[in-house]
Design a protein around this motif. Structure first.
Motif, PDB file in Angstrom:
ATOM      1  N   ARG A 262       0.836  -1.213   0.000  1.00  0.00           N
ATOM      2  CA  ARG A 262       0.000   0.000   0.000  1.00  0.00           C
ATOM      3  C   ARG A 262       0.868   1.260   0.000  1.00  0.00           C
ATOM      4  NH1 ARG A 262      -3.371   2.803   3.736  1.00  0.00           N
ATOM      5  NH2 ARG A 262      -5.325   3.419   2.718  1.00  0.00           N
ATOM      6  N   ALA A 263       2.099   1.126   0.523  1.00  0.00           N
ATOM      7  CA  ALA A 263       3.036   2.263   0.514  1.00  0.00           C
ATOM      8  C   ALA A 263       3.791   2.330  -0.812  1.00  0.00           C
ATOM      9  CB  ALA A 263       4.025   2.120   1.675  1.00  0.00           C
TER      10      ALA A 263
ATOM     11  N   PHE B  37      -3.574  -4.240  -3.187  1.00  0.00           N
ATOM     12  CA  PHE B  37      -2.598  -3.132  -3.139  1.00  0.00           C
ATOM     13  C   PHE B  37      -1.359  -3.434  -3.983  1.00  0.00           C
ATOM     14  CE2 PHE B  37      -4.808  -2.706   1.049  1.00  0.00           C
ATOM     15  CZ  PHE B  37      -5.524  -1.563   0.697  1.00  0.00           C
ATOM     16  N   GLY B  38      -1.361  -4.587  -4.643  1.00  0.00           N
ATOM     17  CA  GLY B  38      -0.265  -4.866  -5.580  1.00  0.00           C
ATOM     18  C   GLY B  38       0.746  -5.896  -5.103  1.00  0.00           C
ATOM     19  N   ALA B  39       0.535  -6.465  -3.921  1.00  0.00           N
ATOM     20  CA  ALA B  39       1.496  -7.495  -3.459  1.00  0.00           C
ATOM     21  C   ALA B  39       1.361  -8.733  -4.342  1.00  0.00           C
ATOM     22  CB  ALA B  39       1.219  -7.864  -2.007  1.00  0.00           C
ATOM     23  N   GLU B  40       2.494  -9.345  -4.652  1.00  0.00           N
ATOM     24  CA  GLU B  40       2.472 -10.587  -5.420  1.00  0.00           C
ATOM     25  C   GLU B  40       2.701 -11.737  -4.439  1.00  0.00           C
ATOM     26  OE1 GLU B  40       4.724 -12.689  -9.169  1.00  0.00           O
ATOM     27  OE2 GLU B  40       5.256 -10.646  -8.615  1.00  0.00           O
TER      28      GLU B  40
ATOM     29  N   ALA C 171       6.283  -4.597  11.355  1.00  0.00           N
ATOM     30  CA  ALA C 171       7.418  -5.000  10.502  1.00  0.00           C
ATOM     31  C   ALA C 171       7.304  -4.317   9.139  1.00  0.00           C
ATOM     32  CB  ALA C 171       7.439  -6.523  10.337  1.00  0.00           C
ATOM     33  N   GLY C 172       6.087  -4.241   8.626  1.00  0.00           N
ATOM     34  CA  GLY C 172       5.877  -3.571   7.337  1.00  0.00           C
ATOM     35  C   GLY C 172       6.280  -2.103   7.430  1.00  0.00           C
ATOM     36  N   ARG C 173       5.856  -1.446   8.495  1.00  0.00           N
ATOM     37  CA  ARG C 173       6.201  -0.031   8.655  1.00  0.00           C
ATOM     38  C   ARG C 173       7.718   0.155   8.760  1.00  0.00           C
ATOM     39  NH1 ARG C 173       4.909   3.528  13.981  1.00  0.00           N
ATOM     40  NH2 ARG C 173       6.317   1.938  14.793  1.00  0.00           N
TER      41      ARG C 173
ATOM     42  N   ILE D 138       9.322  -0.275   5.354  1.00  0.00           N
ATOM     43  CA  ILE D 138       9.090   0.897   4.491  1.00  0.00           C
ATOM     44  C   ILE D 138      10.120   1.986   4.833  1.00  0.00           C
ATOM     45  CG2 ILE D 138       7.478   2.774   3.951  1.00  0.00           C
ATOM     46  CD1 ILE D 138       5.201   0.673   4.665  1.00  0.00           C
ATOM     47  N   ALA D 139      10.281   2.241   6.129  1.00  0.00           N
ATOM     48  CA  ALA D 139      11.227   3.286   6.561  1.00  0.00           C
ATOM     49  C   ALA D 139      12.646   2.922   6.120  1.00  0.00           C
ATOM     50  CB  ALA D 139      11.162   3.448   8.079  1.00  0.00           C
ATOM     51  N   TRP D 140      12.994   1.645   6.267  1.00  0.00           N
ATOM     52  CA  TRP D 140      14.334   1.183   5.877  1.00  0.00           C
ATOM     53  C   TRP D 140      14.547   1.351   4.372  1.00  0.00           C
ATOM     54  CZ3 TRP D 140      19.143  -0.403   6.665  1.00  0.00           C
ATOM     55  CH2 TRP D 140      19.741  -1.264   5.755  1.00  0.00           C
ATOM     56  N   LEU D 141      13.544   0.971   3.600  1.00  0.00           N
ATOM     57  CA  LEU D 141      13.668   1.061   2.135  1.00  0.00           C
ATOM     58  C   LEU D 141      13.851   2.518   1.713  1.00  0.00           C
ATOM     59  CD1 LEU D 141      10.975  -1.597   1.202  1.00  0.00           C
ATOM     60  CD2 LEU D 141      13.363  -1.652   0.489  1.00  0.00           C
ATOM     61  N   LYS D 142      13.095   3.419   2.366  1.00  0.00           N
ATOM     62  CA  LYS D 142      13.176   4.837   1.983  1.00  0.00           C
ATOM     63  C   LYS D 142      14.496   5.475   2.418  1.00  0.00           C
ATOM     64  CE  LYS D 142       8.297   6.027   1.788  1.00  0.00           C
ATOM     65  NZ  LYS D 142       7.165   6.530   2.571  1.00  0.00           N
TER      66      LYS D 142
END
Ligand code: FAD
Length: 302
Positions: A24-25, A70-73, A284-286, A289-293
């Motif tokens: 979703r992010a 939301f696009g997850a495969e 964990a998802g949040r 996301i922060a780590w990826l950004k």
């Protein structure tokens, strides 16, 4: 090799909840795993928001659809190993392919049982190992054995060939469940698959031999445990993730001690319930996301 920004191992409540947040992010999210045990005819009465009983099957089907919206495969693949790759990324090998990801969320549920071999614990660190890439090196050129009946064991045996040509598999008395194509690779490499149970381990102080129920005594320097499917504990060994027994250690944001690796759900221990797994998946998802950004070049996109 295919790539994902965020790769989630486990398609249970924790993994799917994490996927809902990361997808979703806008993060390219890949979930690997089969239906969890709870996705059967089990009545769920205590999950928030359902005034009537819902079956585990329906609840999980809804979770999958929501993550996919939301696009997850989501792919039904068994992960055989996770290793550190190039540039801080992670390399994931499955029964069907190989992937590269910038963030990994471990959500594989509670780890399976260890084999019941008398004295096994006494030899841990003295010949008995759970991690080929950690300990294979110590057995260079020496005879080793992998304990396990399936694809995970076959893959571990093939990985051991990087250190020694003298590799056997022992299924511990179970019928071999190694797929034929892997069976052929093992045969070509001269790896014998023995279906006898292990009676005892020998050696003082380190392991030097196993005695089998078929009467054979085989000299080995290392016994690598690879029963059933690879679990969160196995991935923790290869990645260097801190554990407490069979459970992975995380902080309150579900970050492990390894940057870019997060864990959620039953594999982290505590109250083993759907609501907790879903909540930890969200955290964990949040964190992913922060780590990826913040820390992955290009947000983890290739
Ligand atoms: P799991 O649901 O165990 O999912 C693990 C996922 O990891 C699966 O998709 C699996 O395929 C995948 N996986 C594992 N290894 C690999 C690998 N090597 N490669 C790829 N994928 C892998 N909780 C409640 O709150 N209420 C209840 O009424 C309730 N009833 C239950 C009834 C039963 C029979 C059982 C077994 C459990 C019940 N629970 C209940 C507990 C609940 O099911 C768990 O707490 C919850 O499912 C944990 O979610 P998870 O995502 O952490 O792990």
């Amino acid at each position: 090799m295919q790539d994902a920004q965020c790769l989630i191992i486990g398609a249970g409540p924790a993994g799917l909840s994490a996927a809902i947040y990361t997808a979703r992010a806008g993060m390219r999210t890949l979930v690997l795993g089969s239906d969890p045990k709870i996705a059967g005819d089990y009545d769920i009465d205590n999950y928030f928001g359902f005034e009537d009983t819902i079956s585990g099957r329906d609840l999980m089907a809804r979770g999958r659809l929501q993550a996919q919206r939301f696009g997850a495969e989501i792919r039904q693949e068994k992960v055989l190993g996770v290793h550190h790759g190039d540039n801080g990324r992670f390399h994931v090998k499955t029964d069907q392919g190989e992937y590269d990801a910038c963030a990994v969320i471990l959500a594989t549920g509670a780890a399976r049982n260890r084999p019941k071999i008398k004295g096994l614990a006494d030899y841990e660190g003295k010949g008995v190992s759970y991690c080929v890439s950690c300990d294979g090196f110590f057995h260079r050129g020496k005879p080793v054995m992998v304990a396990g009946e399936g694809l995970f064991a076959a893959n571990q045996a093939l990985e051991l060939l990087a250190y020694t040509p003298d590799v056997r598999i022992c299924t511990l008395g179970k019928p071999s469940a190694i797929p034929p194509e892997y069976g052929e690779r093992l045969a070509r490499a001269g790896i014998e698959v023995i279906e006898a149970a292990v009676e005892s381990l020998e050696g003082d102080p380190g392991l030097t031999a196993v005695r089998l129920a078929d009467g054979r005594r085989i000299e080995i320097s290392g016994l690598f445990i690879a029963m059933g499917e690879a679990s969160s504990t196995d991935f923790a060994y290869t990645l260097g993730v801190a554990r407490s027994g069979i459970f992975l250690e995380t902080d309150r944001d579900m970050k492990t001690n390894i940057e870019g690796v997060f864990a959620a759900g039953d594999c982290t221990g505590g109250f083993l319930q759907i609501a907790v797994a879903v909540g930890e998946g969200a955290l964990a998802g949040r964190s992913a996301i922060a780590w990826l950004k913040s820390s992955c070049p290009g947000g983890g996109k290739r």
